[in-house]
Design a protein around this motif. Structure first.
Motif, PDB file in Angstrom:
ATOM      1  N   ALA A 124       0.840  -1.202   0.000  1.00 56.39           N
ATOM      2  CA  ALA A 124       0.000   0.000   0.000  1.00 56.39           C
ATOM      3  C   ALA A 124       0.874   1.251   0.000  1.00 56.39           C
ATOM      4  N   ILE A 125       0.218   2.393  -0.091  1.00 53.81           N
ATOM      5  CA  ILE A 125       0.931   3.666  -0.154  1.00 53.81           C
ATOM      6  C   ILE A 125       0.738   4.404   1.165  1.00 53.81           C
ATOM      7  N   ALA A 126       1.845   4.751   1.806  1.00 55.82           N
ATOM      8  CA  ALA A 126       1.784   5.402   3.114  1.00 55.82           C
ATOM      9  C   ALA A 126       1.666   6.913   2.958  1.00 55.82           C
ATOM     10  N   GLY A 127       0.828   7.522   3.795  1.00 52.83           N
ATOM     11  CA  GLY A 127       0.687   8.973   3.797  1.00 52.83           C
ATOM     12  C   GLY A 127       0.860   9.501   5.208  1.00 52.83           C
ATOM     13  N   PRO A 128       2.079   9.903   5.574  1.00 51.43           N
ATOM     14  CA  PRO A 128       2.289  10.412   6.925  1.00 51.43           C
ATOM     15  C   PRO A 128       1.856  11.871   7.042  1.00 51.43           C
ATOM     16  N   LEU A 129       1.089  12.178   8.072  1.00 52.35           N
ATOM     17  CA  LEU A 129       0.640  13.556   8.304  1.00 52.35           C
ATOM     18  C   LEU A 129       1.344  14.108   9.536  1.00 52.35           C
ATOM     19  N   PHE A 130       1.765  15.355   9.441  1.00 50.45           N
ATOM     20  CA  PHE A 130       2.421  16.018  10.568  1.00 50.45           C
ATOM     21  C   PHE A 130       1.433  16.128  11.729  1.00 50.45           C
ATOM     22  N   GLU A 131       1.882  15.785  12.926  1.00 45.54           N
ATOM     23  CA  GLU A 131       0.945  15.687  14.044  1.00 45.54           C
ATOM     24  C   GLU A 131       0.358  17.033  14.470  1.00 45.54           C
ATOM     25  N   ALA A 132       0.942  18.134  14.025  1.00 42.70           N
ATOM     26  CA  ALA A 132       0.397  19.442  14.400  1.00 42.70           C
ATOM     27  C   ALA A 132      -0.748  19.887  13.482  1.00 42.70           C
ATOM     28  N   PHE A 133      -1.064  19.098  12.456  1.00 44.24           N
ATOM     29  CA  PHE A 133      -2.158  19.491  11.571  1.00 44.24           C
ATOM     30  C   PHE A 133      -3.483  19.530  12.317  1.00 44.24           C
ATOM     31  N   MET A 134      -4.302  20.507  11.940  1.00 46.11           N
ATOM     32  CA  MET A 134      -5.640  20.594  12.499  1.00 46.11           C
ATOM     33  C   MET A 134      -6.636  20.183  11.407  1.00 46.11           C
ATOM     34  N   GLU A 135      -7.916  20.333  11.740  1.00 45.60           N
ATOM     35  CA  GLU A 135      -8.962  19.711  10.923  1.00 45.60           C
ATOM     36  C   GLU A 135      -8.877  19.994   9.417  1.00 45.60           C
ATOM     37  N   GLN A 136      -8.713  21.262   9.059  1.00 45.41           N
ATOM     38  CA  GLN A 136      -8.732  21.590   7.628  1.00 45.41           C
ATOM     39  C   GLN A 136      -7.590  20.905   6.870  1.00 45.41           C
ATOM     40  N   ALA A 137      -6.428  20.913   7.478  1.00 43.02           N
ATOM     41  CA  ALA A 137      -5.257  20.302   6.835  1.00 43.02           C
ATOM     42  C   ALA A 137      -5.455  18.798   6.697  1.00 43.02           C
ATOM     43  N   VAL A 138      -6.043  18.184   7.702  1.00 41.37           N
ATOM     44  CA  VAL A 138      -6.290  16.736   7.668  1.00 41.37           C
ATOM     45  C   VAL A 138      -7.337  16.427   6.601  1.00 41.37           C
ATOM     46  N   ARG A 139      -8.397  17.207   6.582  1.00 40.07           N
ATOM     47  CA  ARG A 139      -9.486  16.989   5.610  1.00 40.07           C
ATOM     48  C   ARG A 139      -8.962  17.043   4.169  1.00 40.07           C
ATOM     49  N   ASP A 140      -8.236  18.118   3.853  1.00 40.26           N
ATOM     50  CA  ASP A 140      -7.749  18.290   2.482  1.00 40.26           C
ATOM     51  C   ASP A 140      -6.938  17.087   2.023  1.00 40.26           C
ATOM     52  N   ARG A 141      -6.080  16.593   2.896  1.00 41.17           N
ATOM     53  CA  ARG A 141      -5.155  15.526   2.498  1.00 41.17           C
ATOM     54  C   ARG A 141      -5.847  14.179   2.394  1.00 41.17           C
ATOM     55  N   LEU A 142      -6.739  13.886   3.336  1.00 44.17           N
ATOM     56  CA  LEU A 142      -7.424  12.589   3.303  1.00 44.17           C
ATOM     57  C   LEU A 142      -8.439  12.543   2.164  1.00 44.17           C
ATOM     58  N   GLN A 143      -9.051  13.679   1.884  1.00 47.89           N
ATOM     59  CA  GLN A 143     -10.015  13.715   0.770  1.00 47.89           C
ATOM     60  C   GLN A 143      -9.302  13.529  -0.553  1.00 47.89           C
ATOM     61  N   ASP A 144      -8.249  14.293  -0.767  1.00 49.56           N
ATOM     62  CA  ASP A 144      -7.564  14.254  -2.055  1.00 49.56           C
ATOM     63  C   ASP A 144      -6.992  12.872  -2.345  1.00 49.56           C
ATOM     64  N   SER A 145      -6.472  12.219  -1.321  1.00 49.96           N
ATOM     65  CA  SER A 145      -5.825  10.908  -1.533  1.00 49.96           C
ATOM     66  C   SER A 145      -6.829   9.766  -1.506  1.00 49.96           C
ATOM     67  N   GLU A 146      -8.071  10.063  -1.124  1.00 50.68           N
ATOM     68  CA  GLU A 146      -9.097   9.024  -0.943  1.00 50.68           C
ATOM     69  C   GLU A 146      -8.576   7.907  -0.042  1.00 50.68           C
TER      70      GLU A 146
END
Ligand code: WTA
Length: 571
Positions: A124-146
């Motif tokens: 699978a493809i890993a997508g690490p997110l910086f732990e300081a991200f808040m809701e908008q940043a998390v939403r954009d990335r998870l939506q775009d990558s499905e």
């Protein structure tokens, strides 16, 4: 200001003769260092972990020295290999397949590394997110990558807008929690029941392994897509640039939410089977010196912002620690000030080696090598196998000592292979066979490259790339804010800070409380590092006739510089 050149270090470095190696080098030869060169089967997780775990001389070697204020743990290659097998089995149980996007939103912790390799092992493809991200940043990335599965903690779960994420099937929670819905999976329970045997998914060198989101000057963050083939360059730079030897203790201070934290915080050291320090928690000068001392770090990869903070904490502090294990220091992410290099010579009795590369490049490209002279203020020269130049706007090479766009001959092993869901953005990076970086630089007659700045509006604050559009979009969601223009403003320690110019909606009056409320809104909605440190209320924000915010003009005003061409300015 012609700083004194610093001669090559004495000693036996892994790359001794730059010019000779450069002449004869072929990336193809690097493949001999990997098991897949014989088997034809590849997986970066095998090369970084399992291969060492299968080696009787290596299996009990410490792979990971984990150290945080509340937790210390040493994990061998064998143990980490097993834990990642267990995690791969958990993913298998929940129907994860090759190519699925599995995201990690976790603090730096042993669980992160086990999960990360579990994802790679299943293909699978890993997508690490910086732990300081808040809701908008998390939403954009998870939506775009499905993204199909997210691994996070109960603490961070509140920042995951599940209702907006239709593709997200499961959330794996690391740590005690009260969630009951059947979308939740308990990490500890599942790991306890999972077998530590897993037959790894062999993939193609060009199959995906990693997505890092990064900011441009317009639009939402882009998913920069990397493939297993990147290991060729991550390995080779680990040898030449990190100068890794088998008994080294290596520490890269970057978080795995950013590319330095994966390419050089995970892959380069472990592809070489070298002991890797991961320090959890926040930066403080005392803590960092103590980590270098107590873990007997020999090779250290860090960033100018951190080094500048160490400088400003003075020479007395550094003298309180025994840093005699340290033999090699590198820096990345922002321009490395000559003053810091000079200080490093005095404080550590070592040279600090600048390295230049980007999320998109996947690995180091232009560097100061141990065997080469350092010209403070210069990023150094391209590694063997890399052709770098300076081009004009049409992609034509320009002569030495003239500023232009730093460009790399396309096709190096770790180069991104796509921008997720955005082929036209990907195409836009390339002109005439060159990857055009967007950094302005010049090259001197001897082939040293000198960084000058960004050519677009991307902000680099404390080494973290922030897109002004993302911040502006968040700002105008605040009820008081009508329009916003965001720039990077030079700052002695952080490189740049974020400054926002805003106009207020009618009915709102400027006050310190309101400005603080707006700042907090960005901080808690997007991320702390993207929150403007300075906010200025204006009557209007300069825009082009087509409605684009003229950040360049805002910046010129802020810095008291000539404003240049304003012919497109709206009335
Ligand atoms: C900047 C980080 C000056 C540059 C690996 C680049 C640097 C952007 C240096 C990429 C350096 C990186 N000197 N500037 N040695 N290294 N940069 O994608 O503007 O987070 O384009 O990758 O950081 O940042 P990114």
């Amino acid at each position: 200001m012609d700083m004194q050149r610093i001669p090559a270090r004495e000693g036996n470095h892994n790359l001794q003769n730059y010019e000779d190696v450069r002449k004869n080098f072929s990336w193809d030869n690097v493949k001999r260092n990997f098991s897949w060169d014989k088997t034809g089967k590849v997986n970066i997780a095998y090369e970084a972990l399992d291969r060492h775990a299968e080696n009787p001389d290596k299996k009990d070697k410490v792979a990971l020295i984990y150290s945080a204020p509340d937790r210390e743990e040493n994990i061998t290659f064998n143990e980490l290999s097993k834990r990642s097998n267990q995690f791969a089995n958990v993913l298998k149980k929940y129907n994860v397949k090759k190519g699925d996007r599995i995201f990690l939103f976790l603090p730096r912790s042993p669980e992160f590394y086990a999960a990360f390799f579990g994802i790679l092992k299943i293909g699978a493809i890993a997508g690490p997110l910086f732990e300081a991200f808040m809701e908008q940043a998390v939403r954009d990335r998870l939506q775009d990558s499905e993204a199909k599965i997210l691994i996070t903690t109960p603490d961070l779960l509140g920042r995951v807008p599940q209702e907006d994420l239709p593709d997200l099937e499961k959330i794996i929670l690391v740590g005690e929690h009260q969630e009951t819905g059947d979308q939740y999976i308990d990490y500890t329970k599942e790991m306890e029941n999972a077998s530590s045997e897993f037959s790894i998914e062999w993939v193609d060198l060009e199959d995906g392994m990693l997505i890092h989101y990064t900011s441009g000057s317009t639009g939402k963050p882009k998913g920069v897509y990397h493939v297993h083939n990147a290991m060729i360059q991550q390995y080779q730079t680990g040898e030449w640039v990190l100068d890794l030897k088998q008994d080294d203790v290596y520490w890269c201070t970057a978080d795995p939410g950013w590319v330095t934290g994966t390419s050089y915080g995970i892959f380069a050291p472990w592809l070489h089977g070298v002991t890797n320090v991961i320090r959890g928690g926040r930066f403080t000068p005392d803590d960092w010196y103590k980590t270098l001392q107590d873990k007997e770090v020999s090779v250290w990869y860090t960033a100018p912002t951190a080094l500048r903070m160490l400088v400003s904490n003075g020479d007395d502090l550094v003298k309180q620690y025994d840093l005699s294990s340290l033999r090699h220091i590198m820096s990345v992410g922002e321009p490395l000030n000559p003053e810091v290099v000079t200080w490093g010579l005095k404080a550590f009795n070592l040279r600090i080696h600048d390295t230049w590369w980007m999320t998109e490049t996947g690995a180091q490209l232009i560097v100061n090598l141990p065997s080469e002279e350092i010209r403070p203020g210069s990023m150094g020269k391209p590694i063997p196998g890399i052709e770098a130049t300076i081009v004009d706007n049409e992609g034509n090479e320009i002569p030495p000592n003239q500023m232009g766009n730093l460009a790399i001959k396309a096709g190096w092993p770790a180069m991104m292979r796509a921008v997720w869901n955005n082929p036209s953005k990907y195409e836009s990076y390339f002109i005439n066979g060159w990857y055009v970086s967007g950094d302005s630089a010049y090259r001197d007659e001897d082939g040293y490259f000198w960084f000058q700045g960004r050519l677009d509006d991307v902000i680099n604050t404390s080494g973290e790339r922030v897109g002004p559009f993302e911040v502006e979009s968040k700002l105008i969601e605040h009820p008081a804010v009508a329009e916003a223009g965001v720039i990077g403003k030079p700052h002695p320690e952080r490189g740049e800070i974020i400054k926002a110019f805003i106009t207020l909606n009618t009915g709102y009056v400027e006050s310190p409380e309101l400005l603080e409320d707006i700042r907090q809104f960005v901080k808690t909605g997007l991320s702390a590092h993207a929150a403007p440190r300075e906010l200025e209320v204006r009557d209007s924000i300069p825009k082009t006739r087509s409605g684009k915010i003229m950040r360049r003009l805002l910046k010129s005003w802020e810095l008291g510089l000539p404003t240049g061409d304003t012919s497109t300015l709206e009335e």
